[in-house]
Every structure is written in structure tokens, then in C-alpha cells.
Design an enzyme around this catalytic site. Structure first.
Site, PDB file in Angstrom:
ATOM      1  N   THR A 127       0.931  -1.571   0.116  1.00  0.00           N
ATOM      2  CA  THR A 127      -0.014  -0.275  -0.396  1.00  0.00           C
ATOM      3  C   THR A 127       0.832   1.359  -0.495  1.00  0.00           C
ATOM      4  O   THR A 127       1.903   1.376   0.484  1.00  0.00           O
ATOM      5  CB  THR A 127      -0.466   0.285   1.340  1.00  0.00           C
ATOM      6  OG1 THR A 127      -1.187  -1.112   1.145  1.00  0.00           O
ATOM      7  CG2 THR A 127      -1.869   0.528   0.824  1.00  0.00           C
ATOM      8  N   GLU A 128       0.473   2.367  -0.745  1.00  0.00           N
ATOM      9  CA  GLU A 128       0.849   3.515  -0.779  1.00  0.00           C
ATOM     10  C   GLU A 128       0.082   4.432  -0.800  1.00  0.00           C
ATOM     11  O   GLU A 128      -1.349   4.316  -0.609  1.00  0.00           O
ATOM     12  CB  GLU A 128       1.423   3.858  -1.948  1.00  0.00           C
ATOM     13  CG  GLU A 128       2.612   2.561  -2.955  1.00  0.00           C
ATOM     14  CD  GLU A 128       2.876   3.581  -4.079  1.00  0.00           C
ATOM     15  OE1 GLU A 128       2.837   4.090  -4.624  1.00  0.00           O
ATOM     16  OE2 GLU A 128       4.193   2.479  -4.848  1.00  0.00           O
ATOM     17  N   PRO A 129       0.508   5.651  -0.134  1.00  0.00           N
ATOM     18  CA  PRO A 129      -0.303   6.879   0.048  1.00  0.00           C
ATOM     19  C   PRO A 129      -1.364   7.682  -0.799  1.00  0.00           C
ATOM     20  O   PRO A 129      -2.276   7.437  -0.627  1.00  0.00           O
ATOM     21  CB  PRO A 129       0.297   8.692   0.056  1.00  0.00           C
ATOM     22  CG  PRO A 129       2.067   7.834   0.250  1.00  0.00           C
ATOM     23  CD  PRO A 129       2.110   6.255  -0.224  1.00  0.00           C
ATOM     24  N   SER A 133      -6.997  -0.409  -2.725  1.00  0.00           N
ATOM     25  CA  SER A 133      -7.602  -1.045  -3.079  1.00  0.00           C
ATOM     26  C   SER A 133      -6.314  -1.631  -4.995  1.00  0.00           C
ATOM     27  O   SER A 133      -6.570  -2.095  -5.791  1.00  0.00           O
ATOM     28  CB  SER A 133      -8.931  -0.460  -3.289  1.00  0.00           C
ATOM     29  OG  SER A 133      -9.380  -0.525  -1.811  1.00  0.00           O
ATOM     30  N   ILE A 158       1.760   0.149   6.786  1.00  0.00           N
ATOM     31  CA  ILE A 158       2.229  -1.250   6.713  1.00  0.00           C
ATOM     32  C   ILE A 158       2.576  -1.446   8.325  1.00  0.00           C
ATOM     33  O   ILE A 158       3.224  -1.181   9.376  1.00  0.00           O
ATOM     34  CB  ILE A 158       4.039  -1.289   6.251  1.00  0.00           C
ATOM     35  CG1 ILE A 158       3.918  -0.439   4.769  1.00  0.00           C
ATOM     36  CG2 ILE A 158       4.751  -2.419   6.432  1.00  0.00           C
ATOM     37  CD1 ILE A 158       2.748  -1.139   4.075  1.00  0.00           C
ATOM     38  N   HIS A 180       2.341  -3.067 -15.876  1.00  0.00           N
ATOM     39  CA  HIS A 180       1.432  -4.541 -14.705  1.00  0.00           C
ATOM     40  C   HIS A 180       2.956  -5.339 -13.692  1.00  0.00           C
ATOM     41  O   HIS A 180       2.599  -6.095 -12.984  1.00  0.00           O
ATOM     42  CB  HIS A 180       1.121  -5.160 -15.419  1.00  0.00           C
ATOM     43  CG  HIS A 180      -0.118  -4.606 -16.048  1.00  0.00           C
ATOM     44  ND1 HIS A 180      -1.225  -4.457 -15.407  1.00  0.00           N
ATOM     45  CD2 HIS A 180      -0.676  -4.831 -17.774  1.00  0.00           C
ATOM     46  CE1 HIS A 180      -2.263  -3.450 -16.039  1.00  0.00           C
ATOM     47  NE2 HIS A 180      -1.788  -4.013 -17.837  1.00  0.00           N
ATOM     48  N   GLU A 243      -5.300 -16.116   2.434  1.00  0.00           N
ATOM     49  CA  GLU A 243      -5.154 -13.802   3.908  1.00  0.00           C
ATOM     50  C   GLU A 243      -7.057 -13.628   4.128  1.00  0.00           C
ATOM     51  O   GLU A 243      -6.907 -13.455   5.182  1.00  0.00           O
ATOM     52  CB  GLU A 243      -4.506 -13.489   3.238  1.00  0.00           C
ATOM     53  CG  GLU A 243      -3.033 -13.402   2.811  1.00  0.00           C
ATOM     54  CD  GLU A 243      -2.771 -12.091   2.403  1.00  0.00           C
ATOM     55  OE1 GLU A 243      -3.468 -10.950   2.138  1.00  0.00           O
ATOM     56  OE2 GLU A 243      -2.053 -12.030   1.510  1.00  0.00           O
ATOM     57  N   ARG A 244      -7.509 -14.348   3.349  1.00  0.00           N
ATOM     58  CA  ARG A 244      -8.882 -14.018   3.812  1.00  0.00           C
ATOM     59  C   ARG A 244      -9.691 -15.200   4.507  1.00  0.00           C
ATOM     60  O   ARG A 244     -10.101 -14.843   5.893  1.00  0.00           O
ATOM     61  CB  ARG A 244      -9.744 -14.103   2.360  1.00  0.00           C
ATOM     62  CG  ARG A 244      -9.595 -12.683   1.629  1.00  0.00           C
ATOM     63  CD  ARG A 244      -9.940 -13.280   0.177  1.00  0.00           C
ATOM     64  NE  ARG A 244     -10.060 -10.929  -0.971  1.00  0.00           N
ATOM     65  CZ  ARG A 244      -9.526 -11.409  -1.877  1.00  0.00           C
ATOM     66  NH1 ARG A 244      -9.570 -12.968  -3.106  1.00  0.00           N
ATOM     67  NH2 ARG A 244      -9.527 -10.334  -2.586  1.00  0.00           N
ATOM     68  N   GLN A 280     -36.149  -9.110  29.301  1.00  0.00           N
ATOM     69  CA  GLN A 280     -36.228  -9.981  28.219  1.00  0.00           C
ATOM     70  C   GLN A 280     -35.207  -9.468  26.840  1.00  0.00           C
ATOM     71  O   GLN A 280     -35.424 -10.676  25.740  1.00  0.00           O
ATOM     72  CB  GLN A 280     -37.716  -9.919  27.339  1.00  0.00           C
ATOM     73  CG  GLN A 280     -38.137 -11.167  26.699  1.00  0.00           C
ATOM     74  CD  GLN A 280     -39.974 -11.062  26.999  1.00  0.00           C
ATOM     75  OE1 GLN A 280     -40.706  -9.927  26.534  1.00  0.00           O
ATOM     76  NE2 GLN A 280     -40.556 -12.447  26.692  1.00  0.00           N
TER      77      GLN A 280
HETATM   78  C1  LIG Z   1      -4.574  -1.660  10.272  1.00  0.00           C
HETATM   79  C2  LIG Z   1      -3.775  -1.828   8.917  1.00  0.00           C
HETATM   80  C3  LIG Z   1      -3.236  -2.711   8.178  1.00  0.00           C
HETATM   81  C4  LIG Z   1      -2.224  -2.908   7.278  1.00  0.00           C
HETATM   82  N1  LIG Z   1      -1.361  -3.671   6.759  1.00  0.00           N
HETATM   83  C5  LIG Z   1      -0.745  -3.330   5.959  1.00  0.00           C
HETATM   84  C6  LIG Z   1       0.306  -3.913   5.470  1.00  0.00           C
HETATM   85  O1  LIG Z   1       1.092  -4.182   5.968  1.00  0.00           O
HETATM   86  N2  LIG Z   1       0.794  -3.851   4.325  1.00  0.00           N
HETATM   87  C7  LIG Z   1       0.502  -3.145   3.048  1.00  0.00           C
HETATM   88  O2  LIG Z   1       0.340  -3.672   2.015  1.00  0.00           O
HETATM   89  N3  LIG Z   1      -1.156  -2.439   3.277  1.00  0.00           N
HETATM   90  C8  LIG Z   1      -1.731  -2.335   5.284  1.00  0.00           C
HETATM   91  N4  LIG Z   1      -3.090  -2.419   4.456  1.00  0.00           N
HETATM   92  C9  LIG Z   1      -3.731  -1.366   3.951  1.00  0.00           C
HETATM   93  C10 LIG Z   1      -4.967  -2.137   3.377  1.00  0.00           C
HETATM   94  O3  LIG Z   1      -4.385  -3.177   2.633  1.00  0.00           O
HETATM   95  C11 LIG Z   1      -5.010  -1.223   2.367  1.00  0.00           C
HETATM   96  O4  LIG Z   1      -6.064  -0.233   3.883  1.00  0.00           O
HETATM   97  C12 LIG Z   1      -6.290  -1.674   1.631  1.00  0.00           C
HETATM   98  O5  LIG Z   1      -5.945  -2.360   0.127  1.00  0.00           O
HETATM   99  C13 LIG Z   1      -7.390  -0.115   1.224  1.00  0.00           C
HETATM  100  O6  LIG Z   1      -6.528   0.964   0.308  1.00  0.00           O
HETATM  101  P1  LIG Z   1      -6.875   2.098   1.554  1.00  0.00           P
HETATM  102  O7  LIG Z   1      -7.134   2.685   2.740  1.00  0.00           O
HETATM  103  O8  LIG Z   1      -6.379   2.877  -0.006  1.00  0.00           O
HETATM  104  O9  LIG Z   1      -8.703   2.413   1.238  1.00  0.00           O
HETATM  105  P2  LIG Z   1      -9.134   2.912  -0.393  1.00  0.00           P
HETATM  106  O10 LIG Z   1      -8.237   2.103  -1.886  1.00  0.00           O
HETATM  107  O11 LIG Z   1      -8.152   4.306  -0.631  1.00  0.00           O
HETATM  108  O12 LIG Z   1     -10.231   2.507  -0.379  1.00  0.00           O
HETATM  109  C14 LIG Z   1     -11.228   3.493  -0.015  1.00  0.00           C
HETATM  110  C15 LIG Z   1     -12.735   3.246  -0.249  1.00  0.00           C
HETATM  111  O13 LIG Z   1     -12.844   3.139  -1.244  1.00  0.00           O
HETATM  112  C16 LIG Z   1     -13.795   1.373  -1.867  1.00  0.00           C
HETATM  113  N5  LIG Z   1     -12.927   0.876  -2.869  1.00  0.00           N
HETATM  114  C17 LIG Z   1     -12.045   1.071  -3.744  1.00  0.00           C
HETATM  115  N6  LIG Z   1     -12.003   0.309  -4.983  1.00  0.00           N
HETATM  116  C18 LIG Z   1     -13.598   0.430  -5.082  1.00  0.00           C
HETATM  117  C19 LIG Z   1     -14.002   0.244  -5.964  1.00  0.00           C
HETATM  118  N7  LIG Z   1     -13.717  -0.266  -7.318  1.00  0.00           N
HETATM  119  N8  LIG Z   1     -15.375  -0.055  -6.082  1.00  0.00           N
HETATM  120  C20 LIG Z   1     -16.398   0.857  -5.518  1.00  0.00           C
HETATM  121  N9  LIG Z   1     -15.603   1.174  -4.258  1.00  0.00           N
HETATM  122  C21 LIG Z   1     -13.962   0.980  -3.424  1.00  0.00           C
HETATM  123  C22 LIG Z   1     -12.402   0.451  -0.619  1.00  0.00           C
HETATM  124  O14 LIG Z   1     -13.979  -0.297  -0.473  1.00  0.00           O
HETATM  125  C23 LIG Z   1     -12.996   1.605   0.809  1.00  0.00           C
HETATM  126  O15 LIG Z   1     -14.100   1.818   1.153  1.00  0.00           O
HETATM  127  C24 LIG Z   1      -3.057  -2.348   6.608  1.00  0.00           C
HETATM  128  C25 LIG Z   1      -4.397  -1.326   6.774  1.00  0.00           C
HETATM  129  C26 LIG Z   1      -4.427  -0.618   7.765  1.00  0.00           C
HETATM  130  C27 LIG Z   1      -6.479  -0.349   7.935  1.00  0.00           C
END
Ligand SMILES: Cc1cc2nc3c(=O)[nH]c(=O)nc-3n(C[C@H](O)[C@H](O)[C@H](O)COP(=O)(O)OP(=O)(O)OC[C@H]3O[C@@H](n4cnc5c(N)ncnc54)[C@H](O)[C@@H]3O)c2cc1C
Length: 290
Positions: A127-129, A133, A158, A180, A243-244, A280
């Protein structure tokens, strides 16, 4: 806690792990939450007693048993002592398998034994800023410089970000010609240009160090690339099914624990001269939760 469908050996393992948690983990959880990070000793103590990364072959120090139910026991019992934010399973079963699935024999021999003992704590950084997803939107890059790869980018959220000694970092390897193409790079503590940012404050899982990581011209040796440096995305997707399952086990175990704690409370707490559980509405709610 349900104990159906486990072998005799696994039930014994559950008992031993529960004792370990009560002695070595549960007494520290509140302090870890306050400090925002688990003591490194949690990993080494679990490693010493064979409760960390149990699946690798014996030559790497593991039990050589890949039966997922051992991990299920670890997840359930960890939730049972409210220590679900200790990243035992993230280290052992989410990140560790990248080394065995895609690592060379040399990489396995170099890293797996230290991961089994807990001396080497693992993290995975995708994950990046600006890429969660939508992993394809990743901006981190690794450039082939002949004798090494030059890694640049920023990662966030992370898990084990502060404690990690070895981070599996995903980065694009041919952004101009093949968006990709992604590689997985083994970045070790102390590599020049690898820096840690904030340990992020969270609503839950407070003992877990969820952090920012920065990679500024990190020279990653060729022997620290996992598998094919264009297939990282495919490798990451391969771990997702399990993972799931890990997530599901943890969520069910936590829900079960929440139910048990609530049941005890409503049976003890008295209102208008009677335990709450005589009301109740409380009974309806508890039945619904069950
Ligand atoms: C406690 C914690 C631990 C973590 N640990 C790790 C780690 O160890 N390594 C790592 O790499 N990452 C880690 N993560 C990051 C995690 O994988 C991301 O938070 C996750 O991938 C979602 O990305 P995002 O937070 O940027 O949300 P976003 O991708 O910005 O999503 C924001 C919202 O938009 C929705 N959304 C996204 N895409 C769509 C779509 N196509 N259609 C409709 N809705 C959509 C999402 O469901 C969500 O509600 C961690 C996160 C948390 C909270």
C-alpha cells in the site's frame, strides 16, 4: 471456543499455546497498546517455544506441518486473550510464505531460520499513500542497474512497519513499457536509504505498529529479489485466498470472545434487583448475537 475437527495433537498444541499466551503475552497487551508497538521479545519468546512460523521444513527450524488448523488455533487463542493486534499470524502465515513459495534455496536458507526463531520480524509493503485497493496505481519503482536494483517510493499502513527486519516491498519494474510488471524486493533493516516514518495512530489494533516506510535510492542486491521481477502482482494475488481465510478465523474468534464477555457481564450485572440477563430484551439480543 469450538474445538471440533481438530486432531489430538492439535488440541494439545492449543493447550500449550494458551498457557504460553497467559504467561508471556496477556500480561503485556495493555502496555503494548499504550506504547503502540509489541515488544520484539513477543516474537522471540513465541519462536523459542515453537509457536511462530511452524510450517517450514525441519531443516529451517519449523515443524514441517502445513496444516492450516495449527494457525487457526493460534488465531483463536490469541483473540481469546485480547491480543489480536499482536501480528504473530501476519509474520508467520501472511508474509513468511512469500519466502518459501517464491524464494530461492539460498534465500530460504538465509532468512527462514531467523524468521522461525523470531529474530527476523517480517512485513509486506504494498500500500502507498495513493494506491490501496487499486494496487496497479502503485508508484514505487525499482530500476535494474545491472548488479543491483535501485528502489524508490513510499509505503503506508505497513503492519510491523517499525519492528520489521525484513520487508517484502512491491515496486514496478518497467513502468514505461509494461505497467503491470511488478517485483517483490527483500529490503533488510539497515539498508542505506530505507527509512521509517510515523507509527500511525489507529482506532483499533493499537498494539500493532502500522507505519510509513520510505525508500530513497535503496540499492537492493540482485540476490534479494523474490522470483521473477515482473510477476510480483501475480505472486501477491496467490496469497489472497488464504489471507481471507485468516481474516475470517480472526473475525469469528473475536466475535465469539465479544459474545462470551457480554454474556458474563449480563449475568453478573444487576438492575432493579435482578441480573440483566433476566430482562427479555437482553435475552433477545443475546440470542440474536449467538
Ligand atoms: C490496520 C491496517 C494494517 C495494514 N497493513 C498493511 C500491510 O501490512 N501491508 C500493506 O501493504 N498494506 C496494509 N494495509 C493497507 C490495506 O491493505 C489498505 O488499507 C487496503 O488495501 C485499502 O486501501 P486504502 O486504505 O487506500 O483504501 P482505498 O483503496 O482508498 O479505498 C477507500 C474506500 O473505497 C472503496 N473502494 C475502493 N475501490 C473501489 C471500487 N472499485 N468500487 C467501489 N468502492 C471501492 C473501498 O472499499 C474503501 O471503502 C493495512 C491497513 C490497515 C488499516
Amino acid at each position: 471456543m469450538l474445538k471440533r475437527n481438530f486432531t489430538e495433537e492439535q488440541n494439545m498444541f492449543r493447550g500449550a499455546y494458551r498457557k504460553f499466551l497467559e504467561k508471556e503475552i496477556a500480561p503485556h497487551v495493555e502496555r503494548w497498546r499504550e506504547q503502540g508497538i509489541v515488544d520484539r521479545e513477543a516474537f522471540t519468546k513465541a519462536g523459542e517455544q515453537g509457536f511462530l512460523m511452524i510450517w517450514p521444513e525441519e531443516q529451517y527450524g519449523g515443524m514441517g506441518d502445513d496444516d492450516f488448523r495449527f494457525e487457526q488455533i493460534i488465531i483463536e487463542e490469541t483473540a481469546n486473550v485480547y491480543a489480536g493486534d499482536w501480528t504473530n499470524t501476519l509474520h508467520s502465515r501472511l508474509v513468511g510464505p512469500y519466502l518459501s513459495r517464491f524464494g530461492s534455496d539460498e534465500q530460504k536458507a538465509r532468512f527462514l531460520p531467523k524468521c522461525v526463531t523470531g529474530e527476523c520480524i517480517l512485513a509486506v509493503a504494498m500500500t502507498e499513500p495513493d494506491a490501496g485497493s487499486d494496487l496497479a496505481g502503485m508508484r514505487a519503482t525499482a530500476k535494474d542497474m545491472g548488479d543491483h536494483w535501485l528502489l524508490n517510493g513510499a509505503k503506508t499502513y505497513i503492519s510491523n512497519g517499525i519492528n520489521a527486519d525484513l520487508v517484502v516491498v512491491a515496486a514496478k519494474t518497467d513502468p514505461d513499457n509494461n505497467p503491470h510488471a511488478m517485483g517483490l524486493f527483500l529490503v533488510e533493516r539497515g539498508m542505506e536509504g530505507f527509512e521509517r516514518g510515523r507509527n500511525l495512530k489507529k482506532m483499533g489494533m493499537k498494539a500493532q505498529d502500522t507505519a510509513e516506510l520510505f525508500f530513497n535510492d535503496v540499492k537492493v542486491p540482485k540476490e534479494n529479489v523474490l522470483g521473477d521481477p515482473t510477476l510480483g502482482f501475480v505472486y501477491l494475488m496467490q496469497g489472497l485466498a488464504e489471507e481471507r481465510l485468516i481474516g475470517a478465523c480472526g473475525f469469528i474468534a473475536s466475535a465469539q470472545k465479544a459474545f462470551e464477555v457480554t454474556r458474563e457481564f449480563v449475568m453478573e450485572r444487576k438492575v432493579f434487583g435482578k441480573p440483566l440477563s433476566y430482562m427479555q430484551n437482553t435475552q433477545f439480543k443475546m440470542a440474536e448475537l449467538r
